[in-house]
Design a protein around this motif. Sequence first.
Motif, mmCIF file in Angstrom:
data_model
loop_
_atom_site.group_PDB
_atom_site.id
_atom_site.type_symbol
_atom_site.label_atom_id
_atom_site.label_comp_id
_atom_site.label_asym_id
_atom_site.label_seq_id
_atom_site.Cartn_x
_atom_site.Cartn_y
_atom_site.Cartn_z
ATOM 1 N N CYS A 37 0.840 -1.210 0.000
ATOM 2 C CA CYS A 37 0.000 0.000 0.000
ATOM 3 C C CYS A 37 0.873 1.257 0.000
ATOM 4 C CB CYS A 37 -0.930 0.005 1.208
ATOM 5 S SG CYS A 37 -2.111 -1.347 1.184
ATOM 6 N N HIS B 121 1.084 -3.014 7.493
ATOM 7 C CA HIS B 121 0.119 -3.380 6.441
ATOM 8 C C HIS B 121 -0.908 -4.346 7.012
ATOM 9 C CE1 HIS B 121 -1.547 -5.507 2.944
ATOM 10 N NE2 HIS B 121 -1.292 -4.396 2.283
ATOM 11 N N GLU B 122 -2.138 -4.203 6.553
ATOM 12 C CA GLU B 122 -3.237 -5.013 7.093
ATOM 13 C C GLU B 122 -2.979 -6.518 7.023
ATOM 14 O OE1 GLU B 122 -6.245 -3.873 8.703
ATOM 15 O OE2 GLU B 122 -4.658 -2.381 8.785
ATOM 16 N N CYS C 182 -1.916 2.948 4.416
ATOM 17 C CA CYS C 182 -2.632 1.741 4.817
ATOM 18 C C CYS C 182 -3.317 1.988 6.168
ATOM 19 C CB CYS C 182 -1.674 0.559 4.880
ATOM 20 S SG CYS C 182 -2.548 -1.021 4.917
ATOM 21 N N ASP C 183 -4.395 1.258 6.395
ATOM 22 C CA ASP C 183 -5.388 1.587 7.431
ATOM 23 C C ASP C 183 -4.870 2.205 8.742
ATOM 24 O OD1 ASP C 183 -6.829 0.248 5.528
ATOM 25 O OD2 ASP C 183 -7.884 -1.042 6.928
ATOM 26 N N THR D 215 -3.473 2.175 -1.671
ATOM 27 C CA THR D 215 -4.391 1.672 -0.646
ATOM 28 C C THR D 215 -5.684 1.165 -1.286
ATOM 29 O OG1 THR D 215 -5.140 3.949 -0.354
ATOM 30 C CG2 THR D 215 -3.466 3.154 1.167
ATOM 31 N N CYS D 216 -6.480 0.442 -0.512
ATOM 32 C CA CYS D 216 -7.684 -0.202 -1.036
ATOM 33 C C CYS D 216 -8.561 0.805 -1.785
ATOM 34 C CB CYS D 216 -8.474 -0.861 0.088
ATOM 35 S SG CYS D 216 -7.661 -2.355 0.673
ATOM 36 N N ALA E 294 -8.621 2.953 4.894
ATOM 37 C CA ALA E 294 -7.573 3.844 4.394
ATOM 38 C C ALA E 294 -8.182 5.060 3.702
ATOM 39 C CB ALA E 294 -6.667 3.081 3.432
HETATM 40 FE FE1 FES Z 1 -3.625 -1.360 2.911
HETATM 41 FE FE2 FES Z 1 -6.304 -1.936 2.396
HETATM 42 S S1 FES Z 1 -4.674 -3.295 2.868
HETATM 43 S S2 FES Z 1 -5.289 -0.046 2.565
#
Ligand code: FES
Length: 578
Positions: A60, A91-92, A128-129, A200-201, A207
């Motif tokens: 991300c 990172h998630e 990232c989140d 990011t997503c 995010a």
């Molecule tokens: Fe990083 Fe969704 S996994 S923003």
Amino acid sequence: MSDKKPPQGKGLSKGLTNYGDSGFSLFLRKAFIKGAGYTDDALSRPVIGIVNTGSGYNPCHGNAPQLIEAVKRGVMLAGGLPVDFPTISVHESFSQPTSMYLRNLMSMDTEEMIRAQPMDAVVLIGGCDKTVPAQLMGAASAGVPAIQLVTGSMLTGAHRGERVGACTDCRRYWGRYRAEEIDEAEIAEVNNKLVASVGTCSVMGTASTMACLTEAMGMMIPGGASAPAVTADRVRVAEQTGATAVAMAAAGLTPQQIITGKSIENALRVLLAIGGSTNGIVHLTAIAGRLGIEIDLAGLDRMSRETPVLVDLKPSGQHYMEDFHKAGGMPALLRELAPLLHLDALTVTGRTLGEELQAAPAAFEQDVIRPRGTPIYPAGGLAVLRGNLAPGGAIIKQSAANPELMEHEGRAVVFEDAEDMARRIDDENLDVRADDVLVLKRIGPTGAPGMPEAGYMPIPKKLARAGVKDMVRVSDGRMSGTAAGTIVLHVTPEAAVGGPLAYVRNGDRIRLSLRERLIEVQVSAEELARRAAEAPQARPEAARGYRKLFLQSVTQADQGVDFDFLRAADMTQKVPER
Ligand code: FES
């Protein structure tokens, strides 16, 4: 050559290492950095730190090197000296047990490195989140002028002609695979298409939500939230961010001046209007808590009743972040929300939100950001629930829930923890029906630990195969901002510290009423007390290390899951005020 004086800052003489002789400390510091080839002219400029969260484990943030280069360009064009430095990157999908467990650690790393190293201002590069909240929490506590830059969203891909993006479509396709609607070969094919670039997503997950909230809060340059990671717009935002940081250093514009009750309220308003991630409320609570600002959940619920969802993005709607950007991004949304905002709130530019909106590009016709008269959803994305199951509150993302389940009563099917659920959820002999309520305990702040995003419980396979797409699900955990369903989250207090959720049993009746903002187990207070006395819960502990610190210090969801010793000593303000 211009004879204009370059901007001055305390620069390298800030925060000297303690040798007992400050002159020697500065002499030594300069001697070392000159080893990297710097001149006295360069070293006399305001120093702008740049937090580098690039990491091979964090796709991300895969464009971090390019963004750092652009930020440096902006800093130097404005007469400053850029210096990048690393912090933790989270990172998630690469954080065990869950990224939330590491958010506070990252915030401490960010705070202490900003404080320890000499810098007149700092550019926080996150995306990232958990990274953006961690950085804003740390910067709020460090008190140095700070500006947020996000890496930007990834591009969307296509699977067999259908547009796809992480991670709403990841969950949708995985659900179809579990229901045996698609086979092994197709799910492998989809796996290559969901994430089409770094960034990011691509939906309104956590995010994207945090990027939008940060812009609404004034901690990012106007229009900085939405540009996708791999676009020229994103690089331009980075350059402008660098230049703005130099001006902030000169003005001494700190997060304390920008993150106020008014700006937090603006961010809450936007959280509701974008159908934002439920995680947004936890992170905002933690950021505000660093500055003595408390978010009143009852007030948030009142705001929700008067704030429609205007942004048509997945998982509440149809589109993706790149569409939001093309539709005008945050300035277009904020203009639409203007009557509900505090327009006198200050931003990183030194101008107010209202002044920035007046200067923003003109509105144009598009179908992603709706006018208030024709919203995606008539109320705000989130609702706050209470009842004997959640005396400290619970959250539901009503805009992404099934309207048919919003007034529902059903039999509890209880899982004691995440392992128990993993073991039994797909058991063909599990006694479960479509109208039951799935209950998952011990995935709260101390329970898992770290409050993982396991609240999005899978539909039991035998029901999924029969076409069941949604059920009422209740837990003390979180869910990804990219997920959808009738899912009650953040039940407070959590089961692991003895919240009522701990004492729910199979077969109890549970009632959810959005209309009444209620989540309750239909068991008497006496019976719950009897069950509690029978099986008292002891707060989880660990023998050493970060886990020990975490379990001793982490607060509940209504306090942002921050560490108790990191929150402001005095909570002096409550928002929303009315
Ligand atoms: Fe990083 Fe969704 S996994 S923003």
